[in-house]
Design an enzyme around this catalytic site. Structure first.
Site, PDB file in Angstrom:
ATOM      1  N   CYS A  16      -1.453   0.768   7.360  1.00  0.00           N
ATOM      2  CA  CYS A  16      -2.889   0.449   7.471  1.00  0.00           C
ATOM      3  C   CYS A  16      -3.253  -0.784   6.655  1.00  0.00           C
ATOM      4  CB  CYS A  16      -3.750   1.641   7.030  1.00  0.00           C
ATOM      5  SG  CYS A  16      -3.535   3.104   8.058  1.00  0.00           S
ATOM      6  N   ARG A  17      -3.330  -0.644   5.337  1.00  0.00           N
ATOM      7  CA  ARG A  17      -3.876  -1.726   4.517  1.00  0.00           C
ATOM      8  C   ARG A  17      -2.964  -2.929   4.353  1.00  0.00           C
ATOM      9  NH1 ARG A  17      -5.098   2.059  -0.394  1.00  0.00           N
ATOM     10  NH2 ARG A  17      -3.256   3.009   0.580  1.00  0.00           N
ATOM     11  N   SER A  18      -1.694  -2.703   3.970  1.00  0.00           N
ATOM     12  CA  SER A  18      -0.867  -3.875   3.642  1.00  0.00           C
ATOM     13  C   SER A  18      -0.454  -4.721   4.856  1.00  0.00           C
ATOM     14  CB  SER A  18       0.328  -3.498   2.762  1.00  0.00           C
ATOM     15  OG  SER A  18       1.170  -2.576   3.381  1.00  0.00           O
TER      16      SER A  18
ATOM     17  N   ASN B 263       2.277   1.547   4.347  1.00  0.00           N
ATOM     18  CA  ASN B 263       2.576   0.271   5.017  1.00  0.00           C
ATOM     19  C   ASN B 263       2.243   0.302   6.518  1.00  0.00           C
ATOM     20  OD1 ASN B 263       5.482  -1.914   5.594  1.00  0.00           O
ATOM     21  ND2 ASN B 263       3.395  -2.458   5.079  1.00  0.00           N
TER      22      ASN B 263
ATOM     23  N   ASP C 280      -8.002   3.778   0.694  1.00  0.00           N
ATOM     24  CA  ASP C 280      -7.112   4.221   1.759  1.00  0.00           C
ATOM     25  C   ASP C 280      -7.946   4.689   2.962  1.00  0.00           C
ATOM     26  OD1 ASP C 280      -5.263   5.428   3.376  1.00  0.00           O
ATOM     27  OD2 ASP C 280      -4.298   6.552   1.757  1.00  0.00           O
TER      28      ASP C 280
ATOM     29  N   CYS D 188       0.867  -1.183   0.000  1.00  0.00           N
ATOM     30  CA  CYS D 188       0.000   0.000   0.000  1.00  0.00           C
ATOM     31  C   CYS D 188       0.902   1.231   0.000  1.00  0.00           C
ATOM     32  CB  CYS D 188      -0.964  -0.021   1.187  1.00  0.00           C
ATOM     33  SG  CYS D 188      -0.175   0.002   2.810  1.00  0.00           S
TER      34      CYS D 188
HETATM   35  P1  4NP Z   1      -1.836   2.799   4.061  1.00  0.00           P
HETATM   36  O1  4NP Z   1      -2.483   4.144   4.633  1.00  0.00           O
HETATM   37  O2  4NP Z   1      -1.266   3.128   2.709  1.00  0.00           O
HETATM   38  O3  4NP Z   1      -2.985   1.867   4.009  1.00  0.00           O
HETATM   39  O4  4NP Z   1      -0.771   2.381   5.068  1.00  0.00           O
HETATM   40  C1  4NP Z   1      -1.763   5.345   4.670  1.00  0.00           C
HETATM   41  C2  4NP Z   1      -0.840   5.569   5.672  1.00  0.00           C
HETATM   42  C3  4NP Z   1      -0.147   6.771   5.715  1.00  0.00           C
HETATM   43  C4  4NP Z   1      -0.388   7.740   4.761  1.00  0.00           C
HETATM   44  C5  4NP Z   1      -1.292   7.513   3.764  1.00  0.00           C
HETATM   45  C6  4NP Z   1      -1.974   6.307   3.714  1.00  0.00           C
HETATM   46  N1  4NP Z   1       0.302   8.977   4.824  1.00  0.00           N
HETATM   47  O5  4NP Z   1       0.050   9.825   3.966  1.00  0.00           O
HETATM   48  O6  4NP Z   1       1.125   9.164   5.715  1.00  0.00           O
END
Ligand code: 4NP
Length: 154
Positions: free
Chosen positions: A13-15, A11, A123, A8
């Site tokens: 939340c989703r992955s 790294n 996201d 993602c």
């Molecule tokens: P992820 O979510 O891609 O599912 O881990 C996010 C985590 C952090 C950010 C964006 C999305 N960020 O912009 O910091």
């Protein structure tokens, strides 16, 4: 199949959630496939998953507290047989990052659950609880899809 990497943006939340959901389903099925997760940006490198992701995973029955964020590397494209992107932006970034000698199949994780009705795992970072629950629900459907694929292949 030997191993797969879930990717993602951050790294956190989703992955890491994807890795844990797939690990859970694979171990239930007694199937040994290596898994890992990574992000396309290094902003959260070394961090534990987002507290909201940890809470929702726990409610789902899985523990993601031991995951630590890292960035996708060129070596990942040779080491992992499959790389699953959460959304189209992740997929585009991965295809740009892929080295010439990449051997990985790179695709959207929801290709495993074509009947789900959504092709991208949204996201959840800037949203509320519903987003995190939806991530778990979608990834569980994708993991089930992989189980079906493996059962057919065997
Ligand atoms: P992820 O979510 O891609 O599912 O881990 C996010 C985590 C952090 C950010 C964006 C999305 N960020 O912009 O910091």
């Amino acid at each position: 199949m030997k191993n797969m990497l879930f990717v993602c943006l951050g790294n956190i939340c989703r992955s890491p959630t994807a890795k844990a959901v797939f690990d859970y389903r694979l171990s239930q099925a007694g199937i040994e496939i290596g898994t890992d997760s990574a992000g396309t940006i290094g902003y959260h490198t070394g961090s534990q998953p987002d507290a909201r992701a940890i809470e929702h995973a726990r409610a789902f029955g899985i523990d993601i507290t031991r995951e630590r964020a890292r960035v996708v590397t060129a070596a990942d494209f040779r080491r992992f047989e499959r790389i699953y992107a959460m959304d189209q932006a992740n997929l585009d970034d991965l295809l740009r990052m892929a080295p010439e000698d990449s051997t990985a199949e790179v695709e959207l994780v929801m290709t495993l659950a074509p009947d789900y009705g959504l092709t991208e795992v949204p996201d959840p970072y800037y949203g509320g609880s519903d987003g995190f629950r939806q991530v778990l629900d979608m990834l569980d459907a994708a993991a089930e899809g992989l189980m079906r694929e493996l059962a057919i292949r065997r």
